[in-house]
Each structure stands twice: as structure tokens, then as C-alpha cells.
Design an enzyme around this catalytic site. Sequence first.
Site, PDB file in Angstrom:
ATOM      1  N   GLY A 153      39.348  42.919  13.280  1.00  0.00           N
ATOM      2  CA  GLY A 153      38.248  42.565  14.174  1.00  0.00           C
ATOM      3  C   GLY A 153      37.933  41.082  14.121  1.00  0.00           C
ATOM      4  N   SER A 161      43.546  45.807  18.293  1.00  0.00           N
ATOM      5  CA  SER A 161      44.725  46.679  18.293  1.00  0.00           C
ATOM      6  C   SER A 161      44.523  47.827  17.317  1.00  0.00           C
ATOM      7  CB  SER A 161      45.970  45.902  17.867  1.00  0.00           C
ATOM      8  OG  SER A 161      46.205  44.829  18.729  1.00  0.00           O
ATOM      9  N   GLU A 196      49.605  28.358  24.315  1.00  0.00           N
ATOM     10  CA  GLU A 196      48.989  27.043  24.569  1.00  0.00           C
ATOM     11  C   GLU A 196      48.357  26.516  23.274  1.00  0.00           C
ATOM     12  OE1 GLU A 196      48.552  29.703  26.474  1.00  0.00           O
ATOM     13  OE2 GLU A 196      49.322  29.128  28.441  1.00  0.00           O
ATOM     14  N   GLU A 233      50.702  36.281  10.081  1.00  0.00           N
ATOM     15  CA  GLU A 233      50.904  36.971  11.362  1.00  0.00           C
ATOM     16  C   GLU A 233      51.881  36.180  12.240  1.00  0.00           C
ATOM     17  OE1 GLU A 233      47.297  37.717  13.585  1.00  0.00           O
ATOM     18  OE2 GLU A 233      48.287  39.180  14.880  1.00  0.00           O
TER      19      GLU A 233
HETATM   20  C1  LIG Z   1      47.833  42.925  23.128  1.00  0.00           C
HETATM   21  C2  LIG Z   1      46.800  42.151  22.384  1.00  0.00           C
HETATM   22  C3  LIG Z   1      46.443  42.570  21.114  1.00  0.00           C
HETATM   23  C4  LIG Z   1      45.433  41.894  20.426  1.00  0.00           C
HETATM   24  N1  LIG Z   1      45.047  42.369  19.202  1.00  0.00           N
HETATM   25  C5  LIG Z   1      44.014  41.783  18.562  1.00  0.00           C
HETATM   26  C6  LIG Z   1      43.525  42.337  17.331  1.00  0.00           C
HETATM   27  O1  LIG Z   1      44.029  43.339  16.826  1.00  0.00           O
HETATM   28  N2  LIG Z   1      42.469  41.743  16.749  1.00  0.00           N
HETATM   29  C7  LIG Z   1      41.874  40.622  17.272  1.00  0.00           C
HETATM   30  O2  LIG Z   1      40.944  40.120  16.669  1.00  0.00           O
HETATM   31  N3  LIG Z   1      42.315  40.079  18.441  1.00  0.00           N
HETATM   32  C8  LIG Z   1      43.362  40.638  19.097  1.00  0.00           C
HETATM   33  N4  LIG Z   1      43.808  40.115  20.294  1.00  0.00           N
HETATM   34  C9  LIG Z   1      43.092  38.978  20.884  1.00  0.00           C
HETATM   35  C10 LIG Z   1      43.879  37.687  20.902  1.00  0.00           C
HETATM   36  O3  LIG Z   1      43.949  37.114  19.634  1.00  0.00           O
HETATM   37  C11 LIG Z   1      43.196  36.781  21.944  1.00  0.00           C
HETATM   38  O4  LIG Z   1      43.413  37.374  23.206  1.00  0.00           O
HETATM   39  C12 LIG Z   1      43.758  35.382  21.941  1.00  0.00           C
HETATM   40  O5  LIG Z   1      43.377  34.700  20.779  1.00  0.00           O
HETATM   41  C13 LIG Z   1      43.276  34.586  23.186  1.00  0.00           C
HETATM   42  O6  LIG Z   1      41.894  34.654  23.296  1.00  0.00           O
HETATM   43  P1  LIG Z   1      41.183  35.093  24.667  1.00  0.00           P
HETATM   44  O7  LIG Z   1      41.830  36.344  25.141  1.00  0.00           O
HETATM   45  O8  LIG Z   1      39.720  35.124  24.420  1.00  0.00           O
HETATM   46  O9  LIG Z   1      41.551  33.969  25.704  1.00  0.00           O
HETATM   47  P2  LIG Z   1      40.837  32.562  25.860  1.00  0.00           P
HETATM   48  O10 LIG Z   1      40.621  31.969  24.518  1.00  0.00           O
HETATM   49  O11 LIG Z   1      39.657  32.722  26.746  1.00  0.00           O
HETATM   50  O12 LIG Z   1      41.945  31.735  26.611  1.00  0.00           O
HETATM   51  C14 LIG Z   1      42.227  31.913  28.003  1.00  0.00           C
HETATM   52  C15 LIG Z   1      43.385  31.006  28.358  1.00  0.00           C
HETATM   53  O13 LIG Z   1      43.027  29.641  28.133  1.00  0.00           O
HETATM   54  C16 LIG Z   1      43.956  29.020  27.254  1.00  0.00           C
HETATM   55  N5  LIG Z   1      43.251  28.101  26.357  1.00  0.00           N
HETATM   56  C17 LIG Z   1      42.123  28.357  25.660  1.00  0.00           C
HETATM   57  N6  LIG Z   1      41.771  27.282  24.927  1.00  0.00           N
HETATM   58  C18 LIG Z   1      42.706  26.332  25.151  1.00  0.00           C
HETATM   59  C19 LIG Z   1      42.909  25.007  24.666  1.00  0.00           C
HETATM   60  N7  LIG Z   1      42.079  24.458  23.792  1.00  0.00           N
HETATM   61  N8  LIG Z   1      44.000  24.325  25.093  1.00  0.00           N
HETATM   62  C20 LIG Z   1      44.879  24.885  25.977  1.00  0.00           C
HETATM   63  N9  LIG Z   1      44.720  26.136  26.482  1.00  0.00           N
HETATM   64  C21 LIG Z   1      43.659  26.857  26.068  1.00  0.00           C
HETATM   65  C22 LIG Z   1      44.584  30.158  26.466  1.00  0.00           C
HETATM   66  O14 LIG Z   1      45.878  29.828  26.007  1.00  0.00           O
HETATM   67  C23 LIG Z   1      44.625  31.266  27.502  1.00  0.00           C
HETATM   68  O15 LIG Z   1      45.769  31.127  28.307  1.00  0.00           O
HETATM   69  C24 LIG Z   1      44.815  40.754  21.002  1.00  0.00           C
HETATM   70  C25 LIG Z   1      45.212  40.316  22.272  1.00  0.00           C
HETATM   71  C26 LIG Z   1      46.188  41.003  22.966  1.00  0.00           C
HETATM   72  C27 LIG Z   1      46.581  40.530  24.327  1.00  0.00           C
END
Ligand SMILES: Cc1cc2nc3c(=O)[nH]c(=O)nc-3n(C[C@H](O)[C@H](O)[C@H](O)COP(=O)(O)OP(=O)(O)OC[C@H]3O[C@@H](n4cnc5c(N)ncnc54)[C@H](O)[C@@H]3O)c2cc1C
Length: 395
Positions: free
Chosen positions: A127, A161, A382, A244
Site C-alpha cells: 500500500g 496489486s 518517465e 522491485e
Molecule cells: C498494474 C499496476 C499495479 C500497481 N501495483 C501497485 C501496488 O501493488 N502498490 C502500490 O502502491 N502501487 C501500485 N501501482 C501504482 C504505481 O506505482 C503508480 O501507478 C505509478 O507510480 C504512477 O503513479 P500514478 O499512477 O499516480 O501516475 P502519476 O504520478 O499521476 O503520473 C501520470 C503520468 O505523468 C508522468 N509523470 C509524473 N511525474 C512526472 C515527472 N516528474 N516527470 C516526468 N513525467 C512525470 C508519469 O510518468 C505518468 O506517465 C500499480 C500500478 C499499476 C499500473
Amino acid sequence: MDLSIDDKVQALREEMRDFFAKNLPPEFARKTLIGEKLTKDEHKQWHAILREKGWHVPLWPKEHGGPGWGPMERLIWEEESGMAGAPRLNHVSQDLLGPVLIEFGTPEQKAELLPRILSSEDWWCQGFSEPQAGSDLANLQMRAVRDGDDYIVTGTKLWTSYAHVSNKIFCLVRTSTDGPKQAGISFLLIDMEQPGVTVSPIYSLGGMLSVNEVQITDVRVPVTNLVGREGGAWDITKFLLGNERLMGAWIGVNMSLARQVRERLGRVGADGRKRSENSVLAQRVAEVETDLLALRYTTYRVLADELSGKAPGPEVSVIKVRGGEIMQALSELLMELAEIEGMVHPLSMPHDGVPVVPDELEHMAQQFFDKRKLTIYGGSSEIQRNIIARRLLNV
Ligand SMILES: Cc1cc2nc3c(=O)[nH]c(=O)nc-3n(C[C@H](O)[C@H](O)[C@H](O)COP(=O)(O)OP(=O)(O)OC[C@H]3O[C@@H](n4cnc5c(N)ncnc54)[C@H](O)[C@@H]3O)c2cc1C
């Protein structure tokens, strides 16, 4: 840098191959290789088989029940198990939380929790992410307020997940809003089987259920469930994410996909010609094979550094980015090579139980969509490229 694989490691590789050939149930391998999910019961069966051999927690040291392998043996395991189609076991518990508890846990936490992971009694989920905290993880808002010997925890975790099959969750929680954002974050172990914890499923682009939203409302968590010191989660988080990302190479799985791609390239296509006669396609296959070889050697180099006592650094970001991109490229090639049949999505094509396409093709489109996640979770590409630019290239 010494990249040679000595006789002992080579012998272990042979032993693993032999073990998988004799002990991995073909049905489990079939499902894993085509991307079909195993049930929790099937995972437990495979866990029991590995446990008998002493290989159920490959990353753990001997004193905690693991095989005590070094980095090279662990990489060989990753390659051979991926190639054989062995399911990855309860990996959040074993590969992410286990090493954290071994490194940062109290003696009581180790004594209580590690055996429960070893026996597959506990299934943990991670989490970290929240609606407003993904890439910017330090922005997380889940609050843990001290009340006597407990914390009272409230907040939402997103994209968690395996939460739907887990009984425990480790969370990053905010214990303070003073000072830098990172300094107010703590690492807390939470039992999910209690009132106040709600898990809601989220279906992925591939139509599969693997992520969830976890809502936690006024849940009491004993202070003894804190890992490390209060406000000290950031170093633990970096340690966990480093592990990871190193696993994000998916070398063995990528090698097995590359083998499937090469095999399909050798077949005759719908136009009656061998697909390998399509020079553009053949070149794309060769390119991704070369990329995979380069990734394999990059991973060996990082491990060679680890062998000489250096902790994995920002290079793991290169491994994470390339591992995910290569798997995406391979899944795209597989779908293309399967031609029209590769486009069938099991969820969009009701067929009343009558297979529309051969079994191994049923999951190809689904896998293609599902693999998009690889360049998002564990830190998006990114973000990894930002790390590479800043910390490796110094730009
Ligand atoms: C299949 C799957 C399984 C997952 N499992 C887990 C889990 O078990 N536990 C958990 O805690 N999380 C989990 N996650 C979450 C995952 O770690 C986040 O989705 C990831 O860190 C991106 O965060 P966000 O989705 O909030 O996107 P955002 O942070 O909102 O980003 C949106 C977009 O903007 C880009 N971006 C953001 N900031 C920047 C920057 N500074 N420079 C350039 N580009 C940027 C990102 O690359 C992305 O393309 C999972 C995600 C997926 C898709």
C-alpha cells in the site's frame, strides 16, 4: 568486473532445469507461459513443491529459511524459472516485504511474520500509491494518528496489486506533517481482516483483476507493527523499490517470450510464405533479441557490482525501463505473428464455451494490453528516465 559463471553456479543451473522438468506441473507452466492467472490454491501447491526443495524463498538468507543464494545464483533462478514457465510465488510477500523485515524488522516482527510468509499463511500487498500520490509518492495522505499503544489509520490506497487475495497490507502512512514531506512517513503493517478495511476491484485494460482500491477507515494498528522508526520509512521505501526495480528485468520471462516469438517467426503465415521471409519483421525480432541480450549483460554487470559489495544504485532504473519495454515489444510481436487470431480478446468475444482460437492464442491480445502496465508500476518510465538523467548521466 567479472562476469564469468563458475562451475558451481553452472551446476546449479542444471539442477534447476532438471528440477523444473521433473516437478513443475505442466498445467502451471502452460498457464504461466500464455499469461493465464493461476488460482491461489495452485500457487499454494507450487509453493509446497518448492518448499520441499528449499527453494520457496529464493532471495532469503539461510538463517531465515532461504537457500542463502548470492546475486548470481538468484539471477540464474530468475532466468531458469522464467524460461520454464514457473509461476512467480506470492512475490510481494517474499521478494518485497521479506527482505525489508530481514533488514529493518524488530526481532519480534521477524520471529512472528517471516515464518507466516514461509508457510504461505500470509499474503501481503503493497500500500504505497494513493489517488494523489503515485510518482510523487511523498505526497501521500493516509494518516496514522498515535493513540496510546495504537495508531488510528485512515486513508485510501490505490492500484494495490493482489489486495483481493491478501490478508495483510504494508502501508506508507503519514505520522507527521512537520518538516519535509518524506520525514513524516512511516512504514506500518496492517491486518486486512478487520472492520474498516474495504477492498474494491479495478479491472485492467487487459480485462484482468490484479489491482484494487483499499479504503482504510479508523483502523487501530498496534505501534509494534511499525517497521523501523516513526518517520523513517523513506530509506525503507528506497530499499524496497530498488529490489522491485531490479526484478523488473524479467530476464527469464523475456527469454521465454523471445523463444515463442522466434518459433512463430519460423512458421508459415496466412499468405503461404514463411514469416521470416518478411525482412522487416525478421529485423524487428533480431533487434529485440539483441536488446534482450544487452539487458541480460547489464543485469550481470549490476550483480557483479553487488558481488563486490556495492549496493544496487540508480542503474536499476535502466534495468526496470528496458525490462518493461522489451516485454512490451515482445508481446506486440507475438500478437502480430499470430496474425488475425492474435487479435481475439477473450473478454470481447463470447463463444459459449466453444474456443474461437487455439488456447495459446486466447491470451495474446489480453497480454499485449496487460503488459502496458510494466512501464507504469514500480515507478513509471518517465520517472526512471529522470533518475537516469540526474544520477547516472549527471545532466
Ligand atoms: C498494474 C499496476 C499495479 C500497481 N501495483 C501497485 C501496488 O501493488 N502498490 C502500490 O502502491 N502501487 C501500485 N501501482 C501504482 C504505481 O506505482 C503508480 O501507478 C505509478 O507510480 C504512477 O503513479 P500514478 O499512477 O499516480 O501516475 P502519476 O504520478 O499521476 O503520473 C501520470 C503520468 O505523468 C508522468 N509523470 C509524473 N511525474 C512526472 C515527472 N516528474 N516527470 C516526468 N513525467 C512525470 C508519469 O510518468 C505518468 O506517465 C500499480 C500500478 C499499476 C499500473
